[in-house]
Enzyme design. Sequence first.
Site, PDB file in Angstrom:
ATOM      1  N   THR A  23       0.816  -1.222   0.000  1.00 18.27           N
ATOM      2  CA  THR A  23       0.000   0.000   0.000  1.00 18.27           C
ATOM      3  C   THR A  23       0.846   1.267   0.000  1.00 18.27           C
ATOM      4  O   THR A  23       0.493   2.261  -0.637  1.00 18.27           O
ATOM      5  CB  THR A  23      -0.918   0.017   1.252  1.00 18.27           C
ATOM      6  OG1 THR A  23      -1.784  -1.107   1.172  1.00 18.27           O
ATOM      7  CG2 THR A  23      -1.742   1.276   1.337  1.00 18.27           C
ATOM      8  N   SER A  69       0.075  -9.787  -0.807  1.00 11.90           N
ATOM      9  CA  SER A  69      -0.723 -11.011  -0.855  1.00 11.90           C
ATOM     10  C   SER A  69      -0.244 -11.913  -1.982  1.00 11.90           C
ATOM     11  O   SER A  69      -0.561 -13.108  -2.017  1.00 11.90           O
ATOM     12  CB  SER A  69      -2.199 -10.680  -1.054  1.00 11.90           C
ATOM     13  OG  SER A  69      -2.600  -9.818  -0.030  1.00 11.90           O
ATOM     14  N   ASP A 100      -0.032  -7.180   4.445  1.00 10.25           N
ATOM     15  CA  ASP A 100      -0.796  -8.428   4.551  1.00 10.25           C
ATOM     16  C   ASP A 100       0.069  -9.644   4.892  1.00 10.25           C
ATOM     17  O   ASP A 100      -0.323 -10.477   5.702  1.00 10.25           O
ATOM     18  CB  ASP A 100      -1.576  -8.689   3.253  1.00 10.25           C
ATOM     19  CG  ASP A 100      -2.729  -7.714   3.065  1.00 10.25           C
ATOM     20  OD1 ASP A 100      -3.072  -7.005   4.040  1.00 10.25           O
ATOM     21  OD2 ASP A 100      -3.288  -7.648   1.951  1.00 10.25           O
ATOM     22  N   GLN A 288      -4.465 -21.130  18.631  1.00 10.29           N
ATOM     23  CA  GLN A 288      -5.242 -20.113  17.905  1.00 10.29           C
ATOM     24  C   GLN A 288      -5.276 -18.804  18.699  1.00 10.29           C
ATOM     25  O   GLN A 288      -5.626 -17.761  18.158  1.00 10.29           O
ATOM     26  CB  GLN A 288      -6.673 -20.607  17.680  1.00 10.29           C
ATOM     27  CG  GLN A 288      -6.748 -21.754  16.685  1.00 10.29           C
ATOM     28  CD  GLN A 288      -8.137 -22.362  16.573  1.00 10.29           C
ATOM     29  OE1 GLN A 288      -9.080 -21.914  17.202  1.00 10.29           O
ATOM     30  NE2 GLN A 288      -8.253 -23.406  15.766  1.00 10.29           N
TER      31      GLN A 288
HETATM   32  N1  ASP Z   1      -2.800  -5.486   0.326  1.00  8.60           N
HETATM   33  C1  ASP Z   1      -1.717  -4.647   0.775  1.00  8.60           C
HETATM   34  C2  ASP Z   1      -0.440  -5.458   0.751  1.00  8.60           C
HETATM   35  O1  ASP Z   1      -0.229  -6.267   1.606  1.00  8.60           O
HETATM   36  C3  ASP Z   1      -1.988  -4.128   2.130  1.00  8.60           C
HETATM   37  C4  ASP Z   1      -0.937  -3.207   2.694  1.00  8.60           C
HETATM   38  O2  ASP Z   1       0.128  -3.004   2.186  1.00  8.60           O
HETATM   39  O3  ASP Z   1      -1.219  -2.638   3.763  1.00  8.60           O
HETATM   40  O4  ASP Z   1       0.370  -5.295  -0.159  1.00  8.60           O
END
Ligand code: ASP
Length: 352
Positions: A23, A69, A100, A288
């Site tokens: 992000t 991701s 992530d 968990q």
């Molecule tokens: N989906 C983004 C990632 O992990 C979320 C982030 O960077 O906060 O690349």
Amino acid sequence: MSGTSDNNGARRPRILIVYTGGTIGMIENPANGTLEPFDFDHLIDNVPKIKMLDFEIENYQFKIPIDSSAMTPLDWKKIVKVIEDNYDKYDGFVVLHGTDTMAYTASAMSFMLQNLRKPVIITGSQLPIGEVRTDGEENLITALQVAASRDRNGDPMIQEVAILFEDYLWRGNRSTKHSSDNFNAFKSSNYPKLAKIGLGISFDKDALLRHNDNKPLETFYDLDTNVFYMDLFPGIDKDLVKYMLAMPHLKGVVMKTFGMGNGPTDKWFLNEIKQAVQRGIVIVNVSQCMNGSVNPMRYKAGTGLTAAGVISGHDLTSEAAITKLMYLFGKGLAPEEVKEQMEVPLAGEMEG
Ligand code: ASP
């Protein structure tokens, strides 16, 4: 950003920024409003304050920055290779990464970079750097300052893989992303913070990883991904358990259990587990619960798992447990050796 001279003859800290995506460097696609990774120049143009740091900063960027991701062990290898190739040239490394899977990357890298004696600080942000209220600018600047910090002896203050996010610096292989929208997105529930970020950066010296030898950096690349999580839930189906454990080439399972390491006591369940262990599959018990260690000998619901051959993951995070299995199997160790090593801290990832 880079240069070679300084004011007092003392060399300025040299930091390499490795930009993988996330992000922090994303921009909004005007066509559909989704956030997409963008290049490093855009990112750095949005942090003019970086010039106020009296550091030599250079960068390496992934050809195609990615959402974390989409990270795979191949990407971890790429990051580790960049650090290995540049290890002697820089005082520290800042890895810009999506949140992530940041805890997975941090955990894997802590095993892939053996005898690390320099800071590898991973950071990112919840809001893109181009947004007015971004947390990315502060995270990046602070990560650079942490990477440049030295202790009283002039040695790097941080000599491990750590995650810097908002108010805290955490040990990477003890961290978990616990919030999808808080600026304080990471937590380390079983280990103290390495530093509190406030008016100053206050390091918790007793929590920092230190080594009493001077071994050279050793890198490891051959992770074995024949592993998975089995997340227990009341009503888990027999066929599902059977099917999962029969996966071809399966070597290791991180079983996410209830509370202190408990699971179903049904005969069929314990039998399936026992048979898998007898086939040489290493099954590790992690809780968990976010906080606390497993103690599978406390309840009968835990002793059954132990009797079936499941080993204790103690206070490991699930991210550290699964990447540690990848590392140990990648080394070509036999199941019995993997079991032994799983219960010993290799990079500060678990209680000693
Ligand atoms: N989906 C983004 C990632 O992990 C979320 C982030 O960077 O906060 O690349």
